[in-house]
Write an enzyme that holds these catalytic residues in place. Structure first.
Site, PDB file in Angstrom:
ATOM      1  N   ASP A 206     -11.048   2.973  -7.605  1.00 47.98           N
ATOM      2  CA  ASP A 206     -10.184   1.799  -7.592  1.00 47.98           C
ATOM      3  C   ASP A 206      -9.925   1.298  -6.172  1.00 47.98           C
ATOM      4  OD1 ASP A 206      -8.254   0.048  -9.134  1.00 47.98           O
ATOM      5  OD2 ASP A 206      -6.816   1.056  -7.819  1.00 47.98           O
ATOM      6  N   GLU A 269     -14.862  -0.144  -6.568  1.00 47.51           N
ATOM      7  CA  GLU A 269     -14.275  -1.475  -6.750  1.00 47.51           C
ATOM      8  C   GLU A 269     -14.029  -2.055  -5.363  1.00 47.51           C
ATOM      9  OE1 GLU A 269     -10.583  -3.885  -8.837  1.00 47.51           O
ATOM     10  OE2 GLU A 269     -10.274  -1.856  -8.114  1.00 47.51           O
TER      11      GLU A 269
END
Length: 544
Positions: A206, A269
């Site tokens: 993330d 990401e």
């Protein structure tokens, strides 16, 4: 035809990843929220779909202020979803079906309820004080710099008990970790080892580009192009708060650890322009993540010329050893069918599954869930609640999976935590499973096609000339040549074939079978055309 030895190709290069948002996949314990047992009960569906790996959004213990992206324990399972024993059973069941399992890893921040932060906040002298980013007030008593949270407001939160501010890139309850502290790095590497030892096949990482900040924390520059219809965050250019040079060494350490476990994959990401995104591949001698996520199909206008240029620019930006990837949907973005409509959602499916690189499919896109209206009293997403009116709410893409026409769409026996798509009685998995013309059937046929044609899975790509509104490219491997032609518009367009070629076989069409059969007969006529909203996969042969 010569076939590639798949044993020499990593699974993640030829595979397809399916993202599950666990809260919304399948409820097994009648609380209106999905869980691990529910996911396990639907694995046969995933296997029959033809995907290769499942990625789970966070399932760790969490206060759920940001629905799992505020983690209170990196090495556990939130009781809402189950427990570690249940996770192990799920992992075994995934592997038993020949699938892989990826977890979400959230290294930029924790929950303010994580024991690390509770200790860090307890006093300035606590050994874990430097595990987070604390600073004294500015001379005027305000925040240390001008940084803006991605969720709006200052990135700094005052802590009266210790007389300092702490940094948070997202919610105030998500304090940022200090990756300049060696003990933090050791602790987070131990988290990765915990799950890798358990047998997971990799991680989606993330907000990886946020992971470390400029050492002196200077003000970010003002964005002169900002307008009030954009987020508060965009008032500034995140020059010093994201994408710092030191982050690449951390990414490389993640990769070295993953590689030590064999056939694992790391997906980062990273929301950056092509030239900066490509740096996250690292170098041949010091690789970083296997695939920095490529969000261009989510962010692009639905226009053939624009998408063609995006493909060309992206491919040109990749290092020689870099492997591409594509997504059209996620838990953060509006649904693809909501963006382009039902007819073009079929074209988008063909685009996603025939471009060079690893596709990631988001749950529910395979049945074409479109726009879902979330009543004001049912909005749950903090991003939408904090910045209303900007269309930032992510609930629209997190609604429960409709499985059948029974009460609550077979997702739960209770009213789900978010409302279902309004057309769930007819738009559900069971209904589309029975319909050979459905979007689900198209996805299954395209996924099967990828498995049977190496040109689609690992072949090279060449963009070719096409008519207005049409995107066309060739995929080649081991003597096979396939042409993909996609009409992104609503008008009939001419079909242009590469010089000295003709169609040997129509392998797939986005049109319904009854319509497609008539269209395919047109290839024997002089005036070959593409119908509105038509996509085709064609096997070519040389014209003699």
């Amino acid at each position: 035809m010569v076939r590639v030895d798949h044993r020499q190709v990593p699974w993640w290069k030829k595979g397809v990843i399916y993202q599950i948002y666990p809260r919304s996949f399948q409820d097994s314990d009648a609380d209106g929220v999905g869980d691990l047992v529910g996911i396990k009960s639907r694995l046969d569906y995933l296997a029959s779909l033809g995907i290769d790996a499942v990625w789970l959004s966070p399932i760790y213990p969490s206060p759920m202020a940001d629905f799992g992206y505020d983690i209170a324990d990196y090495c556990g399972i939130d009781p809402m979803f189950g427990d570690l024993t249940g996770f192990d059973r799920l992992l075994s069941a995934v592997h038993a079906r020949g699938l892989r399992l990826l977890l979400d890893f959230v290294p930029n921040h924790t929950s303010d309820q994580h024991p690390w932060f509770i200790q860090s906040r307890s006093s300035r002298e606590n050994p874990k004080r430097d595990w987070y980013i604390w600073r004294d007030p500015a001379p005027d008593g305000g925040p240390p710099n001008n940084w803006i949270s991605d969720f709006g407001g200052s990135s700094w939160e005052w802590d009266a008990s210790t007389g300092q501010y702490y940094l948070h890139a997202f919610l105030t309850s998500q304090p940022d970790i200090n990756w300049r502290e060696p003990q933090v790095r050791e602790a987070m590497m131990a988290v990765l080892r915990f799950w890798l030892d358990r047998g997971v096949d990799g991680f989606r990482i993330d907000v990886l580009w946020h992971i470390i900040k400029a050492a002196t924390l200077p003000d970010n520059p003002i964005n002169a192009d900002w307008t009030p219809d954009r987020t508060q965050r965009d008032r500034l250019i995140q020059l010093h708060s994201t994408d710092q040079p030191e982050a690449h060494a951390i990414s490389a350490d993640f990769r070295a650890l993953a590689d030590s476990y064999g056939d694992r994959v790391l997906i980062g990401e990273i929301c950056l322009p092509n030239d900066r995104l490509a740096r996250w591949y690292g170098t041949a001698n010091r690789p970083q993540v296997h695939m920095p996520f490529n969000f261009q199909l989510i962010e692009s206008v639905w226009d053939a010329a624009v998408i063609r240029q995006s493909i060309a620019d992206y491919e040109a930006s990749l290092p020689e050893f870099g492997w591409p990837n594509w997504v059209i949907g996620s838990h953060d973005a509006a649904r693809i069918a909501a963006r382009v409509g039902d007819a073009q959602a079929r074209v988008a499916a063909m685009l996603l599954l025939t471009l060079r690189g690893t596709p990631t499919l988001y749950q529910g896109d395979e049945i074409g869930i479109g726009k879902v209206t979330i009543p004001p009293d049912r909005v749950r997403d903090p991003q939408g609640l904090r910045q209303p009116g900007l269309g930032l709410g992510r609930d629209r893409s997190r609604t429960p999976m409709p499985w059948d026409g029974s009460t609550h769409a077979g997702f739960s026996t209770l009213d789900p935590w978010l409302p279902l798509n309004e057309d769930w009685p007819t738009r559900n998995v069971a209904a589309q499973d029975r319909d050979a013309d459905s979007l689900l059937s198209l996805y299954r046929s395209l996924l099967a096609l990828r498995r049977s044609h190496d040109a689609l899975a690992i072949g090279e790509i060449t963009l070719v000339d096409a008519a207005e509104d049409v995107l066309a490219y060739q995929r080649r491997h081991a003597g096979e040549s396939l042409l993909i032609v996609l009409n992104l518009g609503g008008k009939t367009r001419p079909l242009m074939l590469p010089t000295k070629t003709c169609v040997a076989e129509v392998l797939a069409s986005t049109l319904l079978p009854s319509t497609a059969s008539r269209s395919h007969r047109a290839f024997r006529s002089v005036d070959n055309v593409l119908a509105p909203d038509e996509g085709l996969v064609l096997r070519l042969k040389e014209k003699h």
